[in-house]
Design a protein around this motif. Structure first.
Motif, PDB file in Angstrom:
ATOM      1  N   GLN A  82       0.881  -1.378   0.219  1.00 52.51           N
ATOM      2  CA  GLN A  82       0.037   0.380   0.226  1.00 52.51           C
ATOM      3  C   GLN A  82       0.973   1.138   0.044  1.00 52.51           C
ATOM      4  O   GLN A  82       0.383   2.494  -0.259  1.00 52.51           O
ATOM      5  CB  GLN A  82      -1.079  -0.190   1.261  1.00 52.51           C
ATOM      6  N   HIS A  85       2.265   2.210  -3.725  1.00 49.98           N
ATOM      7  CA  HIS A  85       1.081   3.049  -4.215  1.00 49.98           C
ATOM      8  C   HIS A  85       0.999   3.900  -4.145  1.00 49.98           C
ATOM      9  O   HIS A  85       0.486   4.443  -4.148  1.00 49.98           O
ATOM     10  CB  HIS A  85      -0.041   1.900  -3.665  1.00 49.98           C
ATOM     11  N   GLN A  89       1.316   6.823  -6.393  1.00 46.27           N
ATOM     12  CA  GLN A  89       0.616   7.991  -7.015  1.00 46.27           C
ATOM     13  C   GLN A  89       1.207   9.398  -6.802  1.00 46.27           C
ATOM     14  O   GLN A  89      -0.178   9.870  -7.743  1.00 46.27           O
ATOM     15  CB  GLN A  89      -0.895   7.228  -6.341  1.00 46.27           C
ATOM     16  N   TYR A 110       5.106  -1.364 -11.131  1.00 47.00           N
ATOM     17  CA  TYR A 110       4.355  -1.632 -10.174  1.00 47.00           C
ATOM     18  C   TYR A 110       4.379  -3.072 -10.541  1.00 47.00           C
ATOM     19  O   TYR A 110       4.136  -3.774 -10.055  1.00 47.00           O
ATOM     20  CB  TYR A 110       3.115  -1.522 -10.965  1.00 47.00           C
ATOM     21  N   MET A 115       2.131  -6.207  -7.764  1.00 44.82           N
ATOM     22  CA  MET A 115       0.896  -5.303  -8.194  1.00 44.82           C
ATOM     23  C   MET A 115       0.516  -4.998  -9.576  1.00 44.82           C
ATOM     24  O   MET A 115       0.444  -3.762  -9.859  1.00 44.82           O
ATOM     25  CB  MET A 115       1.336  -3.776  -7.281  1.00 44.82           C
ATOM     26  N   ASN A 118      -2.786  -2.907 -10.108  1.00 40.97           N
ATOM     27  CA  ASN A 118      -2.597  -1.303  -9.908  1.00 40.97           C
ATOM     28  C   ASN A 118      -1.880  -0.970 -11.643  1.00 40.97           C
ATOM     29  O   ASN A 118      -2.070  -0.085 -11.654  1.00 40.97           O
ATOM     30  CB  ASN A 118      -1.749  -1.071  -9.025  1.00 40.97           C
ATOM     31  N   LYS A 121      -4.408  -1.144 -13.967  1.00 43.15           N
ATOM     32  CA  LYS A 121      -5.514   0.935 -13.881  1.00 43.15           C
ATOM     33  C   LYS A 121      -4.720   1.559 -14.988  1.00 43.15           C
ATOM     34  O   LYS A 121      -5.225   2.424 -15.015  1.00 43.15           O
ATOM     35  CB  LYS A 121      -5.660   1.113 -12.130  1.00 43.15           C
TER      36      LYS A 121
END
Length: 334
Positions: A82, A85, A89, A110, A115, A118, A121
Motif C-alpha cells: 500500500q 501505491h 500515486q 508496479y 502489483m 495497479n 489500472k
C-alpha cells in the motif's frame, strides 16, 4: 539555509514541500544524496515514505530511475505494498507523469512489486497507449507471473486500435505481439479483420481469413460478420451474400448483427427474393435475441410495395406464430 532544509526534510514538516520546490539545481544534488542515505540507513519506513514524497518535488530526483526502483524493492520486501501505491500515486501531480516514458516506468515498478492490478489500472488511464506503455505493462505481467493475461492485453489493444481505424497503430502492436512470441488467437485475427474492413480492405481481409484457417485457428461468427459488413460497406452484393451463405456450412447461426447488416442492404439493392429468404432464416436460428421488429417490418413493407404480397404475408405469419421470436408485424395495404 541548507541545514534548515535538511531538518525540514528529515522531519517532513508541512513547509518541506515549499523548500524542495524552491531549491536551486546544486541543492537538488544534495537532496538526492540525502535520500540515498535515508534509503540505506532509515529504519522507520514511514519516515522513508514521507521523505521520498518530499524529495519527489525535485525534478532531478524524479529523473533518477534507480532510486525509484530501489525504494519500491525495499518497500516490497517489507510487504508495504500500500505504501508503494501511495508513493507512486503521489507522482501524478507532476508534469512528468503526462510523459509516456515516466508513466511507463511507474507501470513497470508496479509490476516489479507484484502489483499487477495497479499496473493495469494505470495503463488504462493513459490516453495514448502506445508501444512504450504496452512494453511496460508486458513487463508488469511477466513480473507478476500473469502469463495467461499477456494475450488478453494484446487483444484489448488490437480491438481498440483496429476498430477505431488506427490500422497502422494496430499493425505496430501486432508486430510487437509477434516479436514477443505471443501466438494470436481468433480474437486477435477478428480484430485485424475488423481493422481491414474499417479501412475498406475487405479483399485483403478475405486473404487473412484463409490464413486463419491454414494456421489451424477456427474462424467464428464474428469473422463472418466482419466480412459481410466489409462487402456491404463496399457495395458488393454478391460477396456479401456469398459470405452469408458460408455461415450455413459452419456450426454457427446468423445473429442479430448479421441480420441487421445484411437485410437493409438487400432491400437497398432490390434483391427482394434474398431479403425474403434471409428474413425466414431469422425464425430458424438458435440465437437468444432476434433483430428489431422494425427491421422485419421494413422488409414486409418493401415486399408489399413490390407486389410480393404472399411473401410479405408469410413473414407476418411467422412473426405471429413463432414461439422463439414473436413479432407484431403489420401488412400494409398494397
Amino acid at each position: 539555509m541548507w541545514s534548515s532544509f535538511v531538518i525540514l526534510l528529515r522531519r517532513n514538516l508541512s513547509t518541506a514541500v515549499t523548500a524542495v520546490t524552491a531549491v536551486t539545481s546544486p541543492s537538488e544534488s544534495s537532496i538526492i544524496k540525502l535520500f540515498l542515505s535515508d534509503l540505506h540507513n532509515e529504519r522507520n519506513l514511514d519516515t522513508l515514505i514521507r521523505n521520498f514524497k518530499t524529495a519527489s518535488h525535485s525534478h532531478r530526483f524524479r529523473a533518477k530511475h534507480g532510486i525509484y526502483e530501489r525504494t519500491v524493492r525495499r518497500l516490497a520486501s517489507a510487504d508495504r505494498f500500500q505504501s508503494i501505491h501511495e508513493i507512486l500515486q503521489y507522482q501524478k501531480q507532476f508534469n512528468d507523469f503526462s510523459k509516456e516514458g515516466f508513466s511507463a516506468r511507474i507501470i513497470t515498478l508496479y509490476g516489479k512489486s507484484g502489483m499487477f492490478d495497479n499496473a493495469h489500472k494505470l495503463f488504462d488511464e493513459i490516453p495514448q497507449r502506445t508501444v512504450l506503455s504496452l512494453n511496460a505493462l508486458f513487463s508488469a505481467y511477466l513480473h507478476s507471473k500473469k502469463f495467461d493475461m499477456v494475450l488478453s492485453l494484446f487483444n484489448t489493444l488490437l480491438v481498440e486500435l483496429y476498430a477505431k481505424g488506427r490500422f497502422e497503430d494496430g499493425e505496430k502492436i501486432w508486430n510487437q505481439m509477434e516479436g514477443k512470441s505471443v501466438t494470436p488467437d481468433v480474437k486477435s485475427y477478428n480484430a485485424k479483420l475488423v481493422g481491414m474492413v474499417v479501412v475498406k480492405k475487405t479483399n485483403d481481409a478475405v486473404g487473412l481469413y484463409e490464413k486463419i484457417k491454414n494456421e489451424g485457428v477456427k474462424p467464428n461468427l464474428f469473422s463472418f460478420n466482419a466480412l459481410i459488413k466489409g462487402f456491404v460497406n463496399e457495395g458488393d452484393l454478391d460477396e456479401a451474400k456469398k459470405w452469408y451463405s458460408e455461415i450455413a456450412s459452419t456450426d454457427f447461426d446468423p445473429n442479430v448483427e448479421t441480420f441487421a447488416t445484411l437485410l437493409p442492404f438487400l432491400c437497398e439493392k432490390d434483391d427482394l427474393n434474398a431479403a425474403f429468404q434471409v428474413s425466414k432464416d431469422i425464425f430458424n436460428t438458435r440465437c437468444r435475441f432476434g433483430p428489431r421488429g422494425s427491421l422485419l417490418q421494413q422488409v414486409v413493407d418493401v415486399l408489399v410495395s413490390n407486389s410480393m404480397i404472399s411473401e410479405a404475408e408469410e413473414i407476418v405469419k411467422l412473426g405471429k406464430a413463432s414461439s422463439h421470436f414473436r413479432y407484431k408485424l403489420n401488412l400494409p395495404e398494397g
